[in-house]
Design an enzyme around this catalytic site. Sequence first.
Site, PDB file in Angstrom:
ATOM      1  N   GLU A  69      10.169  -4.387   4.246  1.00  0.00           N
ATOM      2  CA  GLU A  69      10.382  -6.116   4.156  1.00  0.00           C
ATOM      3  C   GLU A  69      10.387  -6.103   2.628  1.00  0.00           C
ATOM      4  OE1 GLU A  69       9.048  -5.076   6.348  1.00  0.00           O
ATOM      5  OE2 GLU A  69       9.003  -6.661   8.243  1.00  0.00           O
ATOM      6  N   HIS A  99      -3.622 -33.682  17.911  1.00  0.00           N
ATOM      7  CA  HIS A  99      -2.592 -34.301  18.738  1.00  0.00           C
ATOM      8  C   HIS A  99      -1.084 -33.365  19.298  1.00  0.00           C
ATOM      9  CE1 HIS A  99      -3.966 -37.991  17.514  1.00  0.00           C
ATOM     10  NE2 HIS A  99      -4.396 -37.658  16.211  1.00  0.00           N
ATOM     11  N   LYS A 110       0.814  -1.322  -0.227  1.00  0.00           N
ATOM     12  CA  LYS A 110       0.001   0.000  -0.261  1.00  0.00           C
ATOM     13  C   LYS A 110       0.878   1.184   0.720  1.00  0.00           C
ATOM     14  CE  LYS A 110      -3.926   1.939   2.676  1.00  0.00           C
ATOM     15  NZ  LYS A 110      -4.953   2.113   4.239  1.00  0.00           N
ATOM     16  N   LYS A 159       8.480  -0.311  13.660  1.00  0.00           N
ATOM     17  CA  LYS A 159       9.137  -0.334  12.162  1.00  0.00           C
ATOM     18  C   LYS A 159       9.965   0.761  12.943  1.00  0.00           C
ATOM     19  CE  LYS A 159       5.285  -1.161   9.367  1.00  0.00           C
ATOM     20  NZ  LYS A 159       4.277  -0.813   8.156  1.00  0.00           N
ATOM     21  N   GLY A 193      -5.584  -2.323   4.602  1.00  0.00           N
ATOM     22  CA  GLY A 193      -4.076  -3.194   4.701  1.00  0.00           C
ATOM     23  C   GLY A 193      -4.908  -4.467   4.754  1.00  0.00           C
ATOM     24  N   ARG A 194      -5.377  -4.566   5.777  1.00  0.00           N
ATOM     25  CA  ARG A 194      -5.978  -6.573   6.361  1.00  0.00           C
ATOM     26  C   ARG A 194      -7.208  -6.496   5.553  1.00  0.00           C
ATOM     27  NH1 ARG A 194      -4.620  -3.248  10.570  1.00  0.00           N
ATOM     28  NH2 ARG A 194      -5.880  -2.108  11.908  1.00  0.00           N
ATOM     29  N   GLU A 228      -4.085  -7.024  14.213  1.00  0.00           N
ATOM     30  CA  GLU A 228      -4.386  -6.188  14.260  1.00  0.00           C
ATOM     31  C   GLU A 228      -5.332  -4.633  14.006  1.00  0.00           C
ATOM     32  OE1 GLU A 228      -0.538  -5.474  11.751  1.00  0.00           O
ATOM     33  OE2 GLU A 228      -2.064  -4.684  10.632  1.00  0.00           O
TER      34      GLU A 228
END
Length: 547
Positions: free
Chosen positions: A212, A383, A206, A511, A266-267, A352
């Site tokens: 990253e 398990h 965005k 960040k 973004g999400r 978030e």
Amino acid sequence: MSLISHSAEWAALTQHQQSLAQTSMRELFAANPLRFEQFSLQLDGLLFDFSKHRITSETKDLLLSLARQAGLPEWMQALKQGEKVNRSEGRAALHHALRFRPDSGLPLTGDGIHAKILAVRQQMQQFVQAIRCGERLGYDGQAITDLVHIGIGGSDLGPRLAAEALRPFLTGGPRLHFVANLDGGELARTLAGLNPATTLFAVVSKTFTTLETATNAQSARNWLLQSSSAANVSQHFVAITTNRQAAEQFGVAPENIFAFWEWVGGRYSVWSAVGLSLACGLGWEGFEAFLEGAAAMDAHYFNTPLDQNLPVLMALLSIWYISFWGAESHALVPYDDRLARFPAYLQQMDMESNGKRVSTEGVALDHASGAIIWGEVGSNSQHAFFQLLHQSQRLVPIDFIVSARPSHSLPDHHPQLVANCLAQSEALMWGKTEAEVRAELRANGLPEEEIERLTPHKVCPGNQPSSTLLFSELSPYTLGMLMALYEHKICSQAAIWGINPFDQWGVEFGKQLAKKIVPELISPHAATEHDASTNGLIAAYRRYVEL
Ligand code: F6P
């Protein structure tokens, strides 16, 4: 504005919890044979069973009153109309508009928003067709065979989940790869099997400034350009961003930039051009079916009374446990290998969005918001962590998600898988009493002394709440519904708690600090400006690297 926790409706729920805490779900089921009919909903092939919860009709009514008192219906209207519900950033949150159908008649304010969305959809459709029919070529004239999606957080998790979940539908397009991590290992592993001449990169960010993504995109660019003097960025990179200028500076050709807008968080962005890689894999029809599934959930959410409204009921159940029973976490257990990434996707979406400490007005909350979201596919998780769910003292509400039809044709597996899913929710609710354990051991012929010794270890308290979402098959349409369901659920929780689900200032803080430490790791001078632990770790890192 005062906090919802100061309302009479909140106080009524606090009191109600105290009285209901004396009754087990076993007792509630025994007292009401119509519990399943009363506490389940069906929507477009999606069954939501919420009967295995610590609720009665009174609980439901009290929770609905809380939602009304918190102004949820008005908030839903504001969201739908494109009002600036993201108050701290002064933005609307129009992710639902991204899946609108021109014939849906959703009223939206905001200049030309529909036209903007349709223009990008058209650009995407043309691109998808060009990739899939082999018109889109690499630098030496070969068709594109592999598409590497580079992005992180909301620019990664949704498309990655959908591409994995819909793998059986990914036919006739390029192979899809996803790279997010700053750890170069992920990019290196991905590139190792690829041919630069037939690889296309989609840089999805965005802001186009995320560390990253910028680092991975730069390394991918170097890899491409080092492969041949004929290689070029404009043929091999597309960008999906709100920051056109930065994408152009990187070398992406203007016609290869796909816009999205500040009013898409973004999400919540998989429905925008952020879903381009997914659309290339699925084909345009498949991607449209994905949007249509989400649009069906939007129509349900915006048009259904609260007491029949699936996302709202799910939100209220979460609030019930977090705010009134002190639950700290919520587990997601999809009994479907294709949904293995669903917990990770919802971790960002939920934590978030709802991990906040103040109200939209900046008033400190006096109750927890958000839960720790975790989970793993069944039956693997049986398990791993189910022991804790069955016998610890922790309250962990669970969502079981299961598809009636599998994606494979191995006949013996699926009924067993579904049986395990249903058995777990039953066992967790029902439990095993001391008397039942004793009777079972006696029936097995154990001596009294042994029965005495083993009984406390074998008792399962039960009363562990869960919802089950059952649908006929996992298709692009169903997945669209499911993902939009959780979006609306999570935002409804926020609206009732009075918090903003659309900002993430804490993440921004992390960040900033990382940017400061990068130069210190390579500087010849010792770092002294941090706390002793951080200074010590920086020094130790440098020593290890020098060794
Ligand atoms: O994780 C924090 C975050 O800001 C998310 O909200 C966002 O989805 C992600 O970083 C990536 O941001 P961008 O799309 O700008 O690269």
